[in-house]
Design a protein around this motif. Structure first.
Motif, PDB file in Angstrom:
ATOM      1  N   LEU A  32       0.831  -1.227   0.056  1.00  0.00           N
ATOM      2  CA  LEU A  32       0.014  -0.056   0.105  1.00  0.00           C
ATOM      3  C   LEU A  32       0.882   1.306   0.092  1.00  0.00           C
ATOM      4  CD1 LEU A  32      -2.483  -1.140   2.902  1.00  0.00           C
ATOM      5  CD2 LEU A  32      -2.790  -1.378   0.224  1.00  0.00           C
ATOM      6  N   GLU A  33       0.406   2.231  -0.664  1.00  0.00           N
ATOM      7  CA  GLU A  33       1.224   3.385  -0.808  1.00  0.00           C
ATOM      8  C   GLU A  33       0.597   4.424  -0.390  1.00  0.00           C
ATOM      9  OE1 GLU A  33       2.151   4.027  -4.983  1.00  0.00           O
ATOM     10  OE2 GLU A  33       3.176   2.124  -5.230  1.00  0.00           O
ATOM     11  N   ALA A  34       1.466   5.546   0.094  1.00  0.00           N
ATOM     12  CA  ALA A  34       0.693   6.950   0.569  1.00  0.00           C
ATOM     13  C   ALA A  34       0.206   7.516  -0.664  1.00  0.00           C
ATOM     14  CB  ALA A  34       1.688   7.738   1.277  1.00  0.00           C
ATOM     15  N   ALA A  35      -1.134   8.145  -0.544  1.00  0.00           N
ATOM     16  CA  ALA A  35      -1.715   8.863  -1.532  1.00  0.00           C
ATOM     17  C   ALA A  35      -1.377  10.323  -1.775  1.00  0.00           C
ATOM     18  CB  ALA A  35      -3.367   8.785  -1.452  1.00  0.00           C
ATOM     19  N   LYS A  36      -0.767  10.883  -0.518  1.00  0.00           N
ATOM     20  CA  LYS A  36      -0.228  12.313  -0.595  1.00  0.00           C
ATOM     21  C   LYS A  36       1.125  12.317   0.423  1.00  0.00           C
ATOM     22  CE  LYS A  36      -3.210  14.049   2.971  1.00  0.00           C
ATOM     23  NZ  LYS A  36      -4.412  15.126   3.248  1.00  0.00           N
ATOM     24  N   ASP A  37       1.710  13.377   0.317  1.00  0.00           N
ATOM     25  CA  ASP A  37       2.939  13.718   1.287  1.00  0.00           C
ATOM     26  C   ASP A  37       2.266  14.076   2.544  1.00  0.00           C
ATOM     27  OD1 ASP A  37       4.528  13.750  -1.257  1.00  0.00           O
ATOM     28  OD2 ASP A  37       4.721  15.635  -0.956  1.00  0.00           O
ATOM     29  N   VAL A  38       2.978  13.401   3.309  1.00  0.00           N
ATOM     30  CA  VAL A  38       2.399  13.497   4.826  1.00  0.00           C
ATOM     31  C   VAL A  38       3.698  13.611   5.844  1.00  0.00           C
ATOM     32  CG1 VAL A  38       1.304  12.320   6.908  1.00  0.00           C
ATOM     33  CG2 VAL A  38       0.385  12.389   4.638  1.00  0.00           C
ATOM     34  N   LEU A  39       3.582  14.418   6.707  1.00  0.00           N
ATOM     35  CA  LEU A  39       4.902  14.704   7.813  1.00  0.00           C
ATOM     36  C   LEU A  39       4.194  14.015   8.947  1.00  0.00           C
ATOM     37  CD1 LEU A  39       7.559  15.767   8.236  1.00  0.00           C
ATOM     38  CD2 LEU A  39       6.409  17.803   9.249  1.00  0.00           C
ATOM     39  N   VAL A  40       5.020  12.951   9.328  1.00  0.00           N
ATOM     40  CA  VAL A  40       4.455  12.245  10.508  1.00  0.00           C
ATOM     41  C   VAL A  40       5.595  12.615  11.849  1.00  0.00           C
ATOM     42  CG1 VAL A  40       4.215   9.868  11.613  1.00  0.00           C
ATOM     43  CG2 VAL A  40       4.007  10.035   9.078  1.00  0.00           C
ATOM     44  N   PRO A  41       4.778  13.312  12.540  1.00  0.00           N
ATOM     45  CA  PRO A  41       5.757  13.935  13.923  1.00  0.00           C
ATOM     46  C   PRO A  41       6.004  12.918  14.662  1.00  0.00           C
ATOM     47  CG  PRO A  41       3.346  14.355  14.097  1.00  0.00           C
ATOM     48  CD  PRO A  41       3.485  13.630  12.993  1.00  0.00           C
ATOM     49  N   PRO A  75      -2.507   8.463  17.012  1.00  0.00           N
ATOM     50  CA  PRO A  75      -1.627   7.929  15.818  1.00  0.00           C
ATOM     51  C   PRO A  75      -2.173   8.829  14.562  1.00  0.00           C
ATOM     52  CG  PRO A  75      -3.572   6.279  16.286  1.00  0.00           C
ATOM     53  CD  PRO A  75      -3.336   7.280  17.383  1.00  0.00           C
ATOM     54  N   LEU A  76      -1.495   9.033  13.799  1.00  0.00           N
ATOM     55  CA  LEU A  76      -1.760   9.906  12.419  1.00  0.00           C
ATOM     56  C   LEU A  76      -2.158   8.693  11.350  1.00  0.00           C
ATOM     57  CD1 LEU A  76      -1.079  12.801  11.192  1.00  0.00           C
ATOM     58  CD2 LEU A  76       0.802  11.537  10.083  1.00  0.00           C
ATOM     59  N   LEU A  77      -3.253   9.124  10.735  1.00  0.00           N
ATOM     60  CA  LEU A  77      -3.957   8.368   9.403  1.00  0.00           C
ATOM     61  C   LEU A  77      -3.217   9.079   8.031  1.00  0.00           C
ATOM     62  CD1 LEU A  77      -7.511   8.216  10.628  1.00  0.00           C
ATOM     63  CD2 LEU A  77      -5.920   6.425  10.864  1.00  0.00           C
ATOM     64  N   PRO A 109       0.217   1.396  15.561  1.00  0.00           N
ATOM     65  CA  PRO A 109       0.050   1.421  17.101  1.00  0.00           C
ATOM     66  C   PRO A 109      -1.157  -0.131  17.365  1.00  0.00           C
ATOM     67  CG  PRO A 109      -0.952   3.271  16.090  1.00  0.00           C
ATOM     68  CD  PRO A 109      -0.026   2.564  14.963  1.00  0.00           C
ATOM     69  N   ASN A 110      -1.777  -0.402  16.498  1.00  0.00           N
ATOM     70  CA  ASN A 110      -2.999  -1.315  16.588  1.00  0.00           C
ATOM     71  C   ASN A 110      -2.237  -2.828  16.401  1.00  0.00           C
ATOM     72  OD1 ASN A 110      -2.976  -0.473  13.894  1.00  0.00           O
ATOM     73  ND2 ASN A 110      -5.301  -0.876  13.926  1.00  0.00           N
ATOM     74  N   GLN A 132      -2.796   3.431   9.892  1.00  0.00           N
ATOM     75  CA  GLN A 132      -2.559   4.301  11.247  1.00  0.00           C
ATOM     76  C   GLN A 132      -1.145   4.181  11.674  1.00  0.00           C
ATOM     77  OE1 GLN A 132      -4.845   3.883  14.902  1.00  0.00           O
ATOM     78  NE2 GLN A 132      -6.143   2.330  13.689  1.00  0.00           N
ATOM     79  N   VAL A 133      -0.377   5.214  12.029  1.00  0.00           N
ATOM     80  CA  VAL A 133       1.184   5.039  12.106  1.00  0.00           C
ATOM     81  C   VAL A 133       1.432   6.079  13.524  1.00  0.00           C
ATOM     82  CG1 VAL A 133       1.726   4.404   9.911  1.00  0.00           C
ATOM     83  CG2 VAL A 133       1.687   6.739  10.443  1.00  0.00           C
ATOM     84  N   ILE A 134       2.403   5.781  14.108  1.00  0.00           N
ATOM     85  CA  ILE A 134       2.971   6.285  15.135  1.00  0.00           C
ATOM     86  C   ILE A 134       4.714   6.581  14.855  1.00  0.00           C
ATOM     87  CG2 ILE A 134       1.670   6.458  16.831  1.00  0.00           C
ATOM     88  CD1 ILE A 134       3.639   4.604  18.246  1.00  0.00           C
TER      89      ILE A 134
END
Length: 182
Positions: A32-41, A75-77, A109-110, A132-134
């Motif tokens: 699965l790929e990211a659909a857009k740029d995301v900054l994960v803090p 978590p960030l989606l 996280p899950n 869902q990520v951290i």
């Protein structure tokens, strides 16, 4: 007749989103790929350290501390722009890529995500799959559109002898199985 697979959700229809695919002959997972740029803090930069110190040093926590912790440790989606269809007796399991934990300090996280067959085309979000990520590393992590962020594995599941018929239909998206009934 379609049995199982992936489609783009309508809002990403013309955004050059790749459908998930396996990378080798024996791969179980579809990347699965990211659909857009995301900054994960980083969780370490979100006042997490303050809460951790309070707990570690035995300080009493008050309602504002709990509220801050609840806000900070979510978590960030990451959107994938895709949805999955499958028979009613299958589920799509979402798992982390082994390289994410070793190279990127990125975790689910899950542990695993569960995409039920009736999540597909639900009225709330069309069944779009999110990871869902951290980020437990000390630096923010930049995810770019097209980066592989997880994998999906289709699995057949079994029901017990005591399984009761269910007439409730999914009406919403993410985490919605207990929200509405028909």
């Amino acid at each position: 007749m379609k049995t199982r697979g992936f489609e783009r959700v309508s809002k990403y229809q013309n955004k050059n989103i790749n459908l998930p695919r396996r990378q080798t002959i024996a791969s179980a997972g579809y990347d699965l790929e990211a659909a857009k740029d995301v900054l994960v803090p980083s969780i370490w930069r979100l006042n997490f350290v303050r809460i951790f110190r309070l707990i570690r040093n035995g300080h009493q926590l008050y309602e504002p501390d709990y509220e801050l912790a609840d806000h900070v440790l979510k978590p960030l989606l990451i959107p994938t722009g895709i949805k999955a269809y499958m028979p009613d007796d299958e589920v799509l399991l979402l798992a982390n890529r082994s390289s994410n934990t070793m190279k990127k300090n990125l975790s689910l996280p899950n542990g695993i995500g569960v995409i039920d067959a009736d999540y597909y085309n639900n009225p709330n979000n069309e069944g779009e799959i999110f990871m869902q990520v951290i980020n437990y590393g000390v630096r923010p992590l930049q995810i770019r559109k097209g980066d592989r962020i997880g994998q999906g594995i289709f699995v057949h599941y079994l029901k017990t002898d005591q399984d009761l018929p269910v007439s409730r239909k999914r009406m919403n998206g993410f985490g919605s199985t207990n929200k509405e009934e028909n």
